[in-house]
Design an enzyme around this catalytic site. Structure first.
Site, mmCIF file in Angstrom:
data_model
loop_
_atom_site.group_PDB
_atom_site.id
_atom_site.type_symbol
_atom_site.label_atom_id
_atom_site.label_comp_id
_atom_site.label_asym_id
_atom_site.label_seq_id
_atom_site.Cartn_x
_atom_site.Cartn_y
_atom_site.Cartn_z
ATOM 1 N N GLY A 57 0.630 -1.221 0.005
ATOM 2 C CA GLY A 57 0.007 0.048 -0.051
ATOM 3 C C GLY A 57 0.952 1.271 0.188
ATOM 4 O O GLY A 57 1.981 1.213 -0.653
ATOM 5 N N VAL B 151 2.509 4.933 1.917
ATOM 6 C CA VAL B 151 2.871 5.354 3.194
ATOM 7 C C VAL B 151 2.653 6.778 3.224
ATOM 8 O O VAL B 151 2.970 7.585 2.166
ATOM 9 C CB VAL B 151 4.594 4.892 3.244
ATOM 10 N N LYS C 47 1.687 3.375 7.440
ATOM 11 C CA LYS C 47 1.333 2.498 6.053
ATOM 12 C C LYS C 47 0.025 2.365 5.945
ATOM 13 O O LYS C 47 -0.574 1.696 6.957
ATOM 14 C CB LYS C 47 2.225 1.340 5.973
ATOM 15 N N ASP D 282 11.974 -9.953 -0.971
ATOM 16 C CA ASP D 282 11.573 -8.550 -1.927
ATOM 17 C C ASP D 282 12.822 -7.644 -1.413
ATOM 18 O O ASP D 282 12.655 -6.184 -1.133
ATOM 19 C CB ASP D 282 10.318 -8.013 -1.594
#
Length: 419
Positions: free
Chosen positions: A132, A134, A149, A243
């Site tokens: 999402g 921030v 967030k 990631d």
């Protein structure tokens, strides 16, 4: 493997990456779905308190009535009373209920404050991640400026799993100085908010600001922090990040370097990841792109070691190592078919830095070192003890360069439901 078979596999992976990018853009569009003419409603926040519940805030502006909420699927709830719920959906709901018991409080500087989302003043958007957006926000009761967030809840099981994974990791990692710290959470019918310490910027934006390489001494300290963060996740919580990339490495004016964004992290079973999650093609290890059995993923934390190596080459040279690629397919093909990138000899890098990166980018994952071996490397040992003034360097870069984002923050009418 036949060329046609490999091309089909890469095409499927490219399609998955594109789908994830579309989903990420859709989540951002949902979060910003507020027109300037439409009044912003006050969020209603359910809070758990002593086993019961506290009624949500009744604050609302009589001049700006709350518009009817659009119907949304609730997390983990069946669409009808007669739809059977999967065990996974039940588990997601149970985990959410556990987190709900901790929501509605912020713990900052050792002090615990009862709070709700409307106690935060939105100062603008900072960026977006896997799960999402921030936002930079001020806690009105104390004046603390923090990062929040915002993740959209939906009926999509995969999205909900990402939200819970991100929450689970940050809430449990309060004792690691190399992972961004969580101050508390807020959960509404439509969104999940994680309140975190405010960092300055990420390594990716620093590279863009500098329009060139980041000095080896800074990357040395960065490497120590990220390897220790990844080692902590594996040893303490049995988690693989999946990631690792410059945009998930944060720095600040105090010289702190921390890892963030755990939305696609995975649980390790017997030290192996047993589920697939696409992540970012540019930093993906060969064994994740072309596993021996695509139906049974079986890779370990050395996939993150590869991602770290690619990130270091990019930051040290100021350029992404797989150049002139216009599609994910081209990047994935180069990762599999070309020799691993190395630090160029003519740029004056130390021998142990070149050796460390070469070890990280060992193409055969079975020969690639794990964290305990990396922590013994002379490059890590040197920068564990060497004094480097990261704080002064960071302040100097931020003062002398312009932000890669020309817009700064979003205009007020487009901010989400905070007042």
């Amino acid at each position: 493997m036949a060329a046609s078979s490999l091309e089909q596999k890469l095409s499927r992976l490219e399609a998955k990456l594109k789908q994830e990018n579309r989903e990420a853009r859709r989540r951002i569009d949902l979060n910003l779905d507020i027109s300037p003419q439409r009044p912003r409603p006050t969020l209603q926040l359910p809070l758990a308190n002593d086993g019961g519940s506290r009624s949500p805030s009744s604050e609302s502006s009589p001049q700006h009535p709350t518009p009817p909420a659009r119907p949304r699927h609730m997390l983990g709830l069946p669409s009808t009373l007669f739809t059977p719920r999967s065990m996974e959906s039940i588990e997601i709901d149970q985990k959410l209920q556990e987190i709900m018991k901790q929501t509605g409080y912020l713990t900052i500087g050792g002090q615990r404050y009862q709070a709700e989302i409307n106690d935060l003043e939105n100062l603008g958007e900072m960026g977006s991640g896997t799960c999402g957006q921030v936002w930079k926000m001020r806690f009105r009761k104390t004046g603390h400026v923090i990062a929040v967030k915002q993740m959209r809840r939906s009926g999509n099981k995969e999205e909900n799993k990402r939200i819970l994974m991100d929450l689970d990791v940050v809430l449990k990692s309060h004792d690691c100085p190399y992972i961004v710290q969580c101050f508390g959470t807020f959960i509404t019918n439509t969104d999940v908010f994680i309140a975190m310490e405010l960092m300055g910027t990420c390594a990716e934006k620093l590279k863009k600001r500098m329009q060139g390489p980041i000095p080896e001494r800074i990357l040395g300290k960065m490497t120590v922090a990220i390897v220790k963060a990844l080692y902590y996740l594996k040893e303490k919580h049995g988690v693989i990040h999946r990631d690792v990339k410059p945009s998930n490495i944060l720095l600040d004016e105090r010289g702190q370097i921390k890892l963030c964004d755990f939305g696609i992290s995975g649980r390790l079973v017997d030290s192996k990841a047993k589920t697939r999650s696409a992540g970012c093609a540019a930093y993906m290890a060969p064994e994740r792109i072309d596993p021996p059995d695509p139906t049974k993923p079986d890779y370990d934390i050395r996939a993150d070691v590869w991602s770290l190596g690619i990130s270091l080459v990019e930051l040290a040279t100021g350029q992404f190592p797989y150049k002139n690629c216009k599609t994910d397919f081209e990047v994935l093909t180069k990762v599999l078919q070309e020799e691993p990138p190395l630090l160029p000899g003519h740029m004056g890098f130390s021998g142990d830095f070149q050796s460390f990166v070469k070890d990280c980018l060992t193409k055969d994952h079975r020969k690639r070192p794990k964290y305990n071996k990396l922590l013994e490397h002379s490059f890590i040992k040197r920068y564990e003890t060497l004094e480097v003034d990261v704080a002064s360097w960071f302040k100097d870069v931020m003062a002398k360069t312009e932000s890669p984002r020309t817009s700064g923050v979003l205009s007020q009418p487009h901010l989400p439901f905070f007042r």
